[in-house]
Design an enzyme around this catalytic site. Structure first.
Site, PDB file in Angstrom:
ATOM      1  N   HIS A 149      -0.002 -29.006  -5.686  1.00 42.45           N
ATOM      2  CA  HIS A 149       0.292 -29.238  -4.215  1.00 42.45           C
ATOM      3  C   HIS A 149       2.083 -28.617  -4.787  1.00 42.45           C
ATOM      4  O   HIS A 149       2.405 -29.079  -3.507  1.00 42.45           O
ATOM      5  CB  HIS A 149       0.241 -30.679  -3.694  1.00 42.45           C
ATOM      6  CG  HIS A 149       1.090 -31.904  -4.442  1.00 42.45           C
ATOM      7  ND1 HIS A 149       0.983 -32.199  -5.689  1.00 42.45           N
ATOM      8  CD2 HIS A 149       2.153 -32.363  -4.649  1.00 42.45           C
ATOM      9  CE1 HIS A 149       1.744 -33.038  -6.402  1.00 42.45           C
ATOM     10  NE2 HIS A 149       2.697 -32.994  -5.740  1.00 42.45           N
ATOM     11  N   GLY A 204       2.555 -26.154  -5.574  1.00 45.06           N
ATOM     12  CA  GLY A 204       2.384 -25.139  -5.981  1.00 45.06           C
ATOM     13  C   GLY A 204       2.601 -24.073  -4.832  1.00 45.06           C
ATOM     14  O   GLY A 204       2.125 -24.949  -4.008  1.00 45.06           O
ATOM     15  N   VAL A 237       0.640 -22.272  -2.937  1.00 39.58           N
ATOM     16  CA  VAL A 237      -0.594 -22.477  -1.893  1.00 39.58           C
ATOM     17  C   VAL A 237      -1.042 -23.834  -1.671  1.00 39.58           C
ATOM     18  O   VAL A 237      -0.713 -24.242  -0.374  1.00 39.58           O
ATOM     19  CB  VAL A 237      -1.986 -21.627  -2.895  1.00 39.58           C
ATOM     20  CG1 VAL A 237      -3.155 -21.905  -1.586  1.00 39.58           C
ATOM     21  CG2 VAL A 237      -1.625 -20.308  -2.816  1.00 39.58           C
ATOM     22  N   LEU A 286      -9.639 -22.722  -5.779  1.00 41.47           N
ATOM     23  CA  LEU A 286      -9.731 -21.040  -4.458  1.00 41.47           C
ATOM     24  C   LEU A 286      -9.855 -19.995  -6.476  1.00 41.47           C
ATOM     25  O   LEU A 286      -8.981 -21.111  -6.842  1.00 41.47           O
ATOM     26  CB  LEU A 286      -8.414 -21.408  -3.678  1.00 41.47           C
ATOM     27  CG  LEU A 286      -7.819 -22.202  -3.198  1.00 41.47           C
ATOM     28  CD1 LEU A 286      -6.924 -22.594  -2.517  1.00 41.47           C
ATOM     29  CD2 LEU A 286      -9.278 -21.505  -1.640  1.00 41.47           C
ATOM     30  N   TYR A 326      -7.388 -14.351 -16.845  1.00 38.54           N
ATOM     31  CA  TYR A 326      -7.871 -14.904 -15.151  1.00 38.54           C
ATOM     32  C   TYR A 326      -9.105 -15.093 -14.900  1.00 38.54           C
ATOM     33  O   TYR A 326      -9.605 -16.290 -13.832  1.00 38.54           O
ATOM     34  CB  TYR A 326      -6.493 -14.745 -14.483  1.00 38.54           C
ATOM     35  CG  TYR A 326      -6.010 -15.251 -13.404  1.00 38.54           C
ATOM     36  CD1 TYR A 326      -5.818 -16.640 -12.733  1.00 38.54           C
ATOM     37  CD2 TYR A 326      -6.762 -15.195 -12.189  1.00 38.54           C
ATOM     38  CE1 TYR A 326      -5.512 -17.467 -11.845  1.00 38.54           C
ATOM     39  CE2 TYR A 326      -6.066 -15.978 -11.127  1.00 38.54           C
ATOM     40  CZ  TYR A 326      -5.410 -16.736 -10.918  1.00 38.54           C
ATOM     41  OH  TYR A 326      -6.036 -17.434  -9.282  1.00 38.54           O
ATOM     42  N   PRO A 367      -8.910 -15.504  -2.340  1.00 35.92           N
ATOM     43  CA  PRO A 367      -7.964 -15.334  -1.579  1.00 35.92           C
ATOM     44  C   PRO A 367      -6.917 -13.195  -2.030  1.00 35.92           C
ATOM     45  O   PRO A 367      -6.875 -13.614  -3.046  1.00 35.92           O
ATOM     46  CB  PRO A 367      -6.496 -15.993  -1.339  1.00 35.92           C
ATOM     47  CG  PRO A 367      -7.268 -17.562  -2.536  1.00 35.92           C
ATOM     48  CD  PRO A 367      -7.905 -17.040  -3.144  1.00 35.92           C
ATOM     49  N   HIS A 387       4.631 -12.474  -8.942  1.00 35.54           N
ATOM     50  CA  HIS A 387       4.000 -11.362  -8.177  1.00 35.54           C
ATOM     51  C   HIS A 387       4.296 -10.324  -7.733  1.00 35.54           C
ATOM     52  O   HIS A 387       5.560  -9.847  -7.559  1.00 35.54           O
ATOM     53  CB  HIS A 387       2.886 -11.956  -7.505  1.00 35.54           C
ATOM     54  CG  HIS A 387       1.385 -12.847  -7.734  1.00 35.54           C
ATOM     55  ND1 HIS A 387       1.675 -14.299  -8.219  1.00 35.54           N
ATOM     56  CD2 HIS A 387       0.523 -12.384  -8.408  1.00 35.54           C
ATOM     57  CE1 HIS A 387       0.669 -14.450  -8.890  1.00 35.54           C
ATOM     58  NE2 HIS A 387      -0.670 -13.378  -8.559  1.00 35.54           N
ATOM     59  N   ARG A 447      -2.440  -2.455  -2.366  1.00 37.10           N
ATOM     60  CA  ARG A 447      -2.515  -3.868  -2.590  1.00 37.10           C
ATOM     61  C   ARG A 447      -2.883  -4.170  -0.772  1.00 37.10           C
ATOM     62  O   ARG A 447      -2.728  -3.802  -0.309  1.00 37.10           O
ATOM     63  CB  ARG A 447      -1.645  -4.456  -3.205  1.00 37.10           C
ATOM     64  CG  ARG A 447      -2.120  -4.522  -4.810  1.00 37.10           C
ATOM     65  CD  ARG A 447      -2.864  -5.559  -5.555  1.00 37.10           C
ATOM     66  NE  ARG A 447      -2.654  -4.891  -6.908  1.00 37.10           N
ATOM     67  CZ  ARG A 447      -3.286  -3.803  -7.234  1.00 37.10           C
ATOM     68  NH1 ARG A 447      -3.756  -3.152  -7.130  1.00 37.10           N
ATOM     69  NH2 ARG A 447      -3.082  -3.919  -9.136  1.00 37.10           N
TER      70      ARG A 447
HETATM   71  O1  GFB Z   1       0.899  -9.145  -7.923  1.00 31.85           O
HETATM   72  P1  GFB Z   1       1.165  -7.737  -9.357  1.00 31.85           P
HETATM   73  O2  GFB Z   1       1.730  -8.418 -10.367  1.00 31.85           O
HETATM   74  O3  GFB Z   1      -0.665  -8.194  -9.645  1.00 31.85           O
HETATM   75  O4  GFB Z   1       1.257  -6.914  -8.905  1.00 31.85           O
HETATM   76  P2  GFB Z   1      -1.676  -7.554  -9.724  1.00 31.85           P
HETATM   77  C1  GFB Z   1       1.127  -5.852  -9.951  1.00 31.85           C
HETATM   78  C2  GFB Z   1       1.579  -4.127  -9.361  1.00 31.85           C
HETATM   79  O5  GFB Z   1       2.395  -4.356  -8.591  1.00 31.85           O
HETATM   80  C3  GFB Z   1       1.022  -3.048 -10.259  1.00 31.85           C
HETATM   81  C4  GFB Z   1       3.756  -3.514  -9.231  1.00 31.85           C
HETATM   82  O6  GFB Z   1       0.405  -2.055 -10.123  1.00 31.85           O
HETATM   83  C5  GFB Z   1       2.335  -3.460 -10.876  1.00 31.85           C
HETATM   84  O7  GFB Z   1       3.276  -1.767 -11.216  1.00 31.85           O
HETATM   85  N1  GFB Z   1       4.912  -4.022  -9.727  1.00 31.85           N
HETATM   86  C6  GFB Z   1       6.112  -3.319  -9.281  1.00 31.85           C
HETATM   87  C7  GFB Z   1       5.414  -5.146  -9.830  1.00 31.85           C
HETATM   88  N2  GFB Z   1       7.485  -3.845  -9.470  1.00 31.85           N
HETATM   89  C8  GFB Z   1       6.604  -4.855  -9.975  1.00 31.85           C
HETATM   90  C9  GFB Z   1       7.045  -6.441 -10.259  1.00 31.85           C
HETATM   91  O8  GFB Z   1       8.590  -5.674 -10.432  1.00 31.85           O
HETATM   92  N3  GFB Z   1       6.359  -6.947 -11.073  1.00 31.85           N
HETATM   93  C10 GFB Z   1       5.330  -7.138 -10.717  1.00 31.85           C
HETATM   94  N4  GFB Z   1       4.800  -8.467 -11.120  1.00 31.85           N
HETATM   95  N5  GFB Z   1       4.776  -6.282 -10.123  1.00 31.85           N
HETATM   96  C11 GFB Z   1      -3.108  -9.940  -9.703  1.00 31.85           C
HETATM   97  C12 GFB Z   1      -3.119 -10.990 -11.453  1.00 31.85           C
HETATM   98  O9  GFB Z   1      -2.726  -9.017  -9.913  1.00 31.85           O
HETATM   99  O10 GFB Z   1      -3.642 -10.397  -8.854  1.00 31.85           O
HETATM  100  C13 GFB Z   1      -3.507 -12.324 -10.606  1.00 31.85           C
HETATM  101  O11 GFB Z   1      -2.505 -10.335 -11.599  1.00 31.85           O
HETATM  102  C14 GFB Z   1      -4.087 -12.561  -8.928  1.00 31.85           C
HETATM  103  O12 GFB Z   1      -4.416 -12.529 -11.832  1.00 31.85           O
HETATM  104  C15 GFB Z   1      -2.666 -12.394  -8.350  1.00 31.85           C
HETATM  105  O13 GFB Z   1      -5.384 -12.050  -9.241  1.00 31.85           O
HETATM  106  C16 GFB Z   1      -3.901 -12.158  -7.014  1.00 31.85           C
HETATM  107  O14 GFB Z   1      -2.424  -7.317  -7.932  1.00 31.85           O
HETATM  108  O15 GFB Z   1      -2.557  -6.456 -10.668  1.00 31.85           O
END
Ligand code: GFB
Length: 330
Positions: free
Chosen positions: A21, A23, A25, A114, A145, A172, A188, A218
């Site tokens: 709770h 977090g 989500v 989830l 993960y 999700p 993220h 995304r």
């Molecule tokens: O949300 P994110 O970290 O994870 O997004 P995923 C990653 C994408 O955003 C990559 C770009 O294409 C990164 O190159 N990006 C750009 C950045 N700038 C940034 C930044 O400053 N920080 C981050 N983090 N990314 C996640 C999984 O995958 O999705 C988790 O790793 C989970 O486990 C989640 O499942 C829903 O979308 O790639």
């Protein structure tokens, strides 16, 4: 199997445990459940360490929830997933196995587990249907993960098959909103960019760095939509396998960064650092199964970003903190 809603499950008078709770989500689910005629129970990490089986069993034996929502998990963005493989695999396996087994032992009437859309193969067909699970190799950066979350889906299915337990799993898409983790390294993409772009504006910087090429696609959904879907699924869904929860709309990382810059009011340029990983090229969920049951996301990305930025300004900006609540897991 049919998509006909199973409306048999009522939350009235039920004791609902939201694990995780603190977090983003879990917290949103607690808020949403407050509108329902049920009793909500929570337990912080100081009360029960969800990675410890005996602690979870003892706590559940005592609390005996009728309904369990498994929103507790070790989560993070691409950087955290890639650099902490043992934590992402071990912590998530332990947390979900302890809670799901405990829910069966104590006779929970309904469990919602989830996961995440990263359970699907890296090159799954787009939009990603639920039945593409285990049809191809996973994305390298978050395979740890993903494997843990696949095990969670299969645990739900196994307890359904062997014991007739009403355990369901929802996947999700990428979520965002208030109480997210705004860590620049471990968060993220959406909260990390929101903070980095805000700080660049405050520092009157000419440019800001965005990881990767900006080309990956995304799908982002506001956490309040996820919380609403969780309540809907508890009431109306009962079957094996994962069900996707998303908006059905995608955006490139470049467009996301541009939209955030516009919301924040940053007028400098975006520099793409291609030495950082892109991750999976595209991750759009097929939301046909959930839509057929009668649920749809309602928050537009721009409006959701504006609300999240206001929350960030009111709660975190300038505090030096990355998150407003301690991490999930308890
Ligand atoms: O949300 P994110 O970290 O994870 O997004 P995923 C990653 C994408 O955003 C990559 C770009 O294409 C990164 O190159 N990006 C750009 C950045 N700038 C940034 C930044 O400053 N920080 C981050 N983090 N990314 C996640 C999984 O995958 O999705 C988790 O790793 C989970 O486990 C989640 O499942 C829903 O979308 O790639």
């Amino acid at each position: 199997m049919s998509e006909t809603p199973n409306t048999a499950f009522s939350l009235e008078g039920r004791k609902v445990w939201v694990a995780g709770h603190r977090g983003m989500v879990g917290g949103a689910i607690v808020c949403r459940l407050a509108q329902e005629p049920c009793e909500i129970v929570t337990a912080g990490r100081e009360t029960v360490d969800l990675a410890r089986q005996t602690e979870v069993e003892d706590w559940m034996e005592n609390a005996r929830p009728d309904v369990v929502v498994v929103a507790a998990a070790k989560v993070g963005g691409i950087g955290a997933n890639d650099s902490l493989p043992a934590e992402f695999l071990y912590d998530n396996l332990m947390i979900e196995a302890n809670i799901l087994h405990g829910a069966w032992r104590t006779g929970a009437a309904k469990v919602l587990f989830l996961g995440s859309t990263c359970i699907y193969p890296r090159l799954a067909p787009q939009p990603i249907p639920e039945d593409s699970l285990l049809t191809g190799p996973l994305e390298e950066t978050n395979q740890w993960y993903a494997v843990a979350k696949i095990a969670g889906v299969k645990l739900c299915d196994a307890y359904r098959r062997q014991y007739g337990a009403d355990f369901i799993s929802a996947m999700p898409t990428n979520l965002y909103g208030p109480f997210d983790n705004f860590s620049l390294e471990n968060g993220h993409v959406l909260p990390a960019l929101l903070r980095r772009i805000h700080e660049a504006k405050e520092a009157r910087a000419r440019s800001v760095t965005v990881w990767g090429t900006g080309k990956p696609l995304r799908e982002f959904m506001h956490v309040d939509d996820m919380a609403d879907a969780a309540v809907f699924l508890l009431r109306h869904y009962s079957r094996e396998g994962p069900i996707n929860v998303g908006t059905g709309r995608e955006i490139s990382i470049r467009e996301l960064a541009e939209t955030i810059a516009s919301v924040v009011g940053f007028e400098g340029t975006l520099d793409f650092d291609s030495s950082k990983p892109d991750g999976t090229p595209r991750k759009l969920t097929d939301v046909g199964r959930l839509s057929a049951l009668g649920w749809q996301a309602s928050t537009e990305l721009r409006g959701g970003l504006e609300q999240t930025y206001r929350w960030y300004l009111d709660n975190l900006a300038g505090t030096g903190l990355e998150r407003a609540r301690p991490a999930a897991g308890g």
